[in-house]
Each structure stands twice: as C-alpha cells, then as structure tokens.
Design an enzyme around this catalytic site. Structure first.
Site, short mmCIF file in Angstrom:
data_model
loop_
_atom_site.label_atom_id
_atom_site.label_comp_id
_atom_site.label_asym_id
_atom_site.label_seq_id
_atom_site.Cartn_x
_atom_site.Cartn_y
_atom_site.Cartn_z
N VAL A 12 0.84 -1.20 0.00
CA VAL A 12 0.00 0.00 0.00
C VAL A 12 0.88 1.26 0.00
CG1 VAL A 12 -1.80 1.26 1.25
CG2 VAL A 12 -1.88 -1.25 1.12
N TYR A 102 -4.56 2.13 8.33
CA TYR A 102 -5.21 0.97 7.72
C TYR A 102 -5.38 -0.14 8.75
CZ TYR A 102 -4.10 3.73 3.77
OH TYR A 102 -4.03 4.81 2.91
N TYR A 128 -2.27 -10.83 15.39
CA TYR A 128 -2.33 -9.76 14.38
C TYR A 128 -3.64 -8.99 14.52
CZ TYR A 128 -2.89 -7.61 9.75
OH TYR A 128 -3.13 -6.73 8.72
P1 NDP Z 1 3.15 -4.83 3.70
O1 NDP Z 1 3.58 -5.96 4.57
O2 NDP Z 1 3.30 -4.93 2.22
O3 NDP Z 1 3.82 -3.48 4.16
C1 NDP Z 1 4.07 -3.17 5.48
C2 NDP Z 1 5.24 -2.24 5.54
O4 NDP Z 1 5.60 -2.04 6.91
C3 NDP Z 1 6.49 -2.80 4.82
O5 NDP Z 1 7.08 -1.78 4.06
C4 NDP Z 1 7.36 -3.21 5.98
O6 NDP Z 1 8.73 -3.20 5.67
C5 NDP Z 1 7.01 -2.14 6.97
N1 NDP Z 1 7.54 -2.43 8.28
C6 NDP Z 1 7.76 -3.64 8.87
N2 NDP Z 1 8.34 -3.49 10.07
C7 NDP Z 1 8.52 -2.15 10.23
C8 NDP Z 1 9.11 -1.35 11.24
N3 NDP Z 1 9.67 -1.87 12.35
N4 NDP Z 1 9.10 -0.01 11.09
C9 NDP Z 1 8.59 0.56 9.98
N5 NDP Z 1 8.04 -0.15 8.97
C10 NDP Z 1 8.01 -1.49 9.10
O7 NDP Z 1 1.62 -4.59 4.07
P2 NDP Z 1 0.43 -3.99 3.20
O8 NDP Z 1 0.90 -2.86 2.38
O9 NDP Z 1 -0.27 -5.11 2.55
O10 NDP Z 1 -0.51 -3.46 4.38
C11 NDP Z 1 -0.81 -2.08 4.57
C12 NDP Z 1 -1.83 -1.97 5.68
O11 NDP Z 1 -3.00 -2.71 5.32
C13 NDP Z 1 -1.39 -2.52 7.02
O12 NDP Z 1 -1.88 -1.69 8.04
C14 NDP Z 1 -2.05 -3.87 7.10
O13 NDP Z 1 -2.29 -4.27 8.45
C15 NDP Z 1 -3.35 -3.60 6.38
N6 NDP Z 1 -3.97 -4.78 5.82
C16 NDP Z 1 -3.24 -5.61 4.97
C17 NDP Z 1 -3.83 -6.76 4.46
C18 NDP Z 1 -3.06 -7.68 3.56
O14 NDP Z 1 -3.65 -8.64 3.06
N7 NDP Z 1 -1.78 -7.42 3.28
C19 NDP Z 1 -5.23 -7.11 4.76
C20 NDP Z 1 -5.89 -6.17 5.63
C21 NDP Z 1 -5.27 -5.06 6.12
P3 NDP Z 1 9.42 -4.58 5.20
O15 NDP Z 1 8.64 -5.05 4.02
O16 NDP Z 1 10.80 -4.15 4.86
O17 NDP Z 1 9.33 -5.50 6.36
#
Ligand code: NDP
Length: 296
Positions: A12, A102, A128
């Site tokens: 996202v 989100y 989670y």
């Molecule tokens: P991603 O896992 O693709 O992205 C999450 C991001 O958070 C990554 O860039 C990750 O970095 C980063 N991250 C991890 N650890 C840390 C840290 N310590 N400090 C800062 N950043 C960190 O998730 P999505 O884009 O899919 O999700 C976006 C939102 O949508 C979230 O709030 C999620 O809970 C929500 N959501 C997602 C769903 C899904 O199916 N994916 C379903 C429902 C809700 P890195 O990749 O390097 O670890």
C-alpha cells in the site's frame, strides 16, 4: 500540504507514494530511512520525526503483517501495530494533523455470513487481529482527526502475492488444493491508495467525515474462487502453454493448519464509505485482472 508517509516500501505504501504526490509534498519513510526515523520499533524516534517535520497529514502504511509469525512475537507485533500508531495519533492530536491508518477484516471473528458493518463488535482470533484492533482503539481514544480504513486480502503487482503463487504452482503441479470456506474480497493496493487520496481531499472541506470505514473491492469470493479466476485469465495468455494444472480442488481451512486462526467470514460492508465519499468500488475482478496483466 505536507504529508509524512510511513511504510513507503510496502504494497500500500508504494502505491500511496504515487497517489499522495498529487496532494502536496510527501516525505516517504521506511524502517531504515536515514534522515528521519521511520522505524516503528523506535517510538521516541517516530515522535521526534513528526515534531521536526510538522506535517498536515500523517499516513501510516507500515505494520507487522506476517499473520502467522505474529503468533510467536506478540510484543513486537503490539509495538508495530498498536503502540507506534498511538504515537502517530498523539502527535497528530498535538499538531492538529490528520492521521490516515489501515486496519483489517481480522478484527472480526468471521462468524455468520453477512458483511460486517463498522458498528459490529470486533472479536479478533489472532495476535495480528488483536493488535490491529488495539491500534484502532488507541487512535480513536487520542482524539486526533483520523481516517481508519479496514480492508482485506490486499495484493499488488509488486512483490509476492497469492496470484503469483497460484500461477507458479499451476506450472509445477497437476492438482492444486485451495481453501474454499473463507469469504472476502481481494483488494488492490492501487484502489486503497486512490481512495485514500480522495478521502484526504474531501476531509479538507468536510472534517466531519473523519472516522472508521470499511474499504474493499466490490463483490466477494473465496481463495478457491480467486485462484480459479487467476488461472482462467492466465489460460488466455501465452503462459497457458506452461500450465500443467488440470484440477483445482476446493478444501476447508483445516486442510492447511496455520499458527494463526483466520476468519471464515471476511466480508466487509462498504456502504458507509461509498455514500460519504460518493465513490463506487469496482468489482474485485477488475483490479485483479489489471494486476495479472502486469505480472504475466
Ligand atoms: P506490507 O507488509 O506490504 O507493508 C508493510 C510495511 O511495513 C512494509 O514496508 C514493511 O517493511 C514495513 N515495516 C515492517 N516493520 C517495520 C518497522 N519496524 N518499522 C517501519 N516499517 C516497518 O503490508 P500492506 O501494504 O499489505 O498493508 C498495509 C496496511 O493494510 C497494514 O496496516 C495492514 O495491516 C493492512 N492490511 C493488509 C492486508 C493484507 O492482506 N496485506 C489485509 C488487511 C489489512 P518490510 O517489508 O521491509 O518489512
């Protein structure tokens, strides 16, 4: 308008870099950014970042999203999914900024068959889901102006995703088994990013529209229905010659035991979002087909 985006490299976050750029100056951060702290395990660092940058809008796309791994590291997950968003909310409240965040269908227990409303009582089944719910609650309690979008089954063309996995397996195996008792809507990161930008703009004129919204693509399916759609689309492309899968068998969730329990009913009712923001959410197949056109 000045916007700080956290989690810029995620599914996202990557799309938000595109959609938010139209609204103003975007400072996009990740956990390893150097000029400003974007690491959600460093709560003081996050507060310092926001006090230095003084944004009008804070957008949080960072989270701990590894649902099964989360069961074995609950403290870290709570820090990333609840305590860090609380810091963003507190700083937003102090500075009069808007916080966009989100959340997930996993705040619900998946009972019943009706799409969940924003007013339904959450009862998460996993670490989670619990920590994402706590994040929501802490943001709401802070009193900051906020938009919380609960979504489900997020995919993007960039990086690994369910469709890519199915396409790979279909080239390796003649028989696939896919879960058919979890219901939801695959939702593209592009859609989430575009709706977020639209909603931020609307809030500038109508701050009373802040709050919690369900945001998923239209329609519903199961993982099995999703996989069948992916393969049917792939069979219309040159990839068809490499696909050896002849059967895709529907199986219950219990066929794939995992550390985290997942909800069976992940349907989210988006009536409120569509009506308040005057939007039409396209059917899930539309975004999936666009993504497939990019990855195949
Ligand atoms: P991603 O896992 O693709 O992205 C999450 C991001 O958070 C990554 O860039 C990750 O970095 C980063 N991250 C991890 N650890 C840390 C840290 N310590 N400090 C800062 N950043 C960190 O998730 P999505 O884009 O899919 O999700 C976006 C939102 O949508 C979230 O709030 C999620 O809970 C929500 N959501 C997602 C769903 C899904 O199916 N994916 C379903 C429902 C809700 P890195 O990749 O390097 O670890």
């Amino acid at each position: 308008m000045k916007i700080v985006l956290f989690g810029k490299g995620g599914q996202v976050g990557w799309e938000l870099q595109r959609s938010l750029a139209l609204l103003g100056t975007v400072v996009a951060l990740d956990f390893d950014s150097t000029d400003f702290c974007g690491d959600f395990s460093n709560l003081q660092g996050l507060a310092d970042t926001l006090r230095r940058l003084r944004p009008d809008v804070i957008v949080n796309a960072a989270a701990h999203t590894a649902v099964d791994k989360a069961e074995s590291e609950p403290e870290l997950v709570r820090t990333l999914n609840a305590l860090a968003p609380e810091v963003l909310a507190r700083e937003a409240q102090l500075a009069g900024a808007l916080l966009v965040h989100y959340s997930t269908d996993y705040v619900f227990d998946g009972s019943g068959q009706q799409p969940w409303l924003e007013t339904d009582v959450p009862a998460p089944l996993s670490v989670y889901g619990q920590t994402k719910l706590e994040g929501e609650t802490l943001i709401q309690a802070s009193g900051c102006q906020h938009l919380i979008f609960r979504t489900s089954w997020v995919y993007a063309a960039r990086g690994g995703n369910f469709a890519r996995t199915m396409l790979r397996l279909a080239q390796e195996r003649e028989r696939l088994t896919v879960i058919d008792d979890q219901f939801g809507a695959p939702t593209g990161a592009e859609l989430l990013a575009d709706v977020s930008a639209h909603a931020i703009r609307q809030l500038l004129q109508r701050p009373q529209d802040a709050g919690l919204y369900h945001l998923v693509a239209g329609g519903e399916t199961t993982w099995h229905g999703y996989a069948k759609h992916v393969l049917a689309q792939a069979m219309r492309t040159p990839l068809a010659s490499k696909i050896i899968a002849k059967e895709m068998a529907p199986v219950p969730t219990s066929a794939f035991p995992t550390p985290a329990r997942r909800p069976h009913n992940s349907r989210l009712d988006t009536t409120r979002l569509q009506s308040v923001f005057g939007l039409t959410l396209p059917p899930w197949e539309q975004g999936v087909d666009r993504m497939l056109a990019e990855i195949i």
